[in-house]
Design a protein around this motif. Structure first.
Motif, PDB file in Angstrom:
ATOM      1  N   LYS A  42      39.837  42.844  37.824  1.00  7.62           N
ATOM      2  CA  LYS A  42      41.057  43.634  38.025  1.00  7.62           C
ATOM      3  C   LYS A  42      42.284  42.845  37.564  1.00  7.62           C
ATOM      4  O   LYS A  42      43.206  43.410  36.979  1.00  7.62           O
ATOM      5  CB  LYS A  42      41.180  44.023  39.500  1.00  7.62           C
ATOM      6  CG  LYS A  42      42.410  44.814  39.838  1.00  7.62           C
ATOM      7  CD  LYS A  42      42.321  46.212  39.299  1.00  7.62           C
ATOM      8  CE  LYS A  42      43.505  47.040  39.802  1.00  7.62           C
ATOM      9  NZ  LYS A  42      43.490  48.365  39.249  1.00  7.62           N
ATOM     10  N   GLN A  49      38.946  49.640  37.958  1.00  5.29           N
ATOM     11  CA  GLN A  49      39.153  50.182  39.300  1.00  5.29           C
ATOM     12  C   GLN A  49      37.975  49.826  40.192  1.00  5.29           C
ATOM     13  O   GLN A  49      36.818  49.901  39.762  1.00  5.29           O
ATOM     14  CB  GLN A  49      39.295  51.708  39.249  1.00  5.29           C
ATOM     15  CG  GLN A  49      40.456  52.194  38.408  1.00  5.29           C
ATOM     16  CD  GLN A  49      41.785  51.793  38.997  1.00  5.29           C
ATOM     17  OE1 GLN A  49      42.009  51.946  40.186  1.00  5.29           O
ATOM     18  NE2 GLN A  49      42.656  51.262  38.157  1.00  5.29           N
ATOM     19  N   PHE A  71      37.721  54.537  33.115  1.00  8.89           N
ATOM     20  CA  PHE A  71      38.913  54.989  33.815  1.00  8.89           C
ATOM     21  C   PHE A  71      39.953  55.509  32.827  1.00  8.89           C
ATOM     22  O   PHE A  71      40.601  56.530  33.070  1.00  8.89           O
ATOM     23  CB  PHE A  71      39.501  53.863  34.671  1.00  8.89           C
ATOM     24  CG  PHE A  71      40.633  54.302  35.546  1.00  8.89           C
ATOM     25  CD1 PHE A  71      40.398  55.127  36.630  1.00  8.89           C
ATOM     26  CD2 PHE A  71      41.930  53.918  35.257  1.00  8.89           C
ATOM     27  CE1 PHE A  71      41.455  55.549  37.442  1.00  8.89           C
ATOM     28  CE2 PHE A  71      42.985  54.327  36.049  1.00  8.89           C
ATOM     29  CZ  PHE A  71      42.744  55.150  37.147  1.00  8.89           C
TER      30      PHE A  71
END
Length: 78
Positions: A42, A49, A71
């Protein structure tokens, strides 16, 4: 064939118990390593995510992750 002195024989149950104990030790580490991987990923890529839940015994209960490209596609196409 003679057994050496002070050497205990190894039984199938001993081997099973040893590997069971090692497996249990690794389970706790696996969850922590997975969470550390998600956190570092991240930081490297904000589009990555992930989320997780902890049960009442402070153990990892559920985890979700989505690679950045998935994502991004979700945001673009819905």
């Amino acid at each position: 064939m003679e057994l050496q002195k002070n050497v205990k024989p190894i039984f199938k149950k001993d081997v099973h118990n040893f590997f069971s104990r090692k497996r249990q030790e690794n389970l706790a580490n696996d969850a922590m390593e997975l969470l550390e991987y998600c956190k570092s990923t991240k930081i490297e890529n904000p589009s990555f995510q992930f989320d997780f839940t902890i049960d009442n015994k402070n153990r990892l209960e559920n985890i979700f992750w989505s690679p950045a490209h998935c994502f991004d596609l979700y945001q673009e196409y819905g």
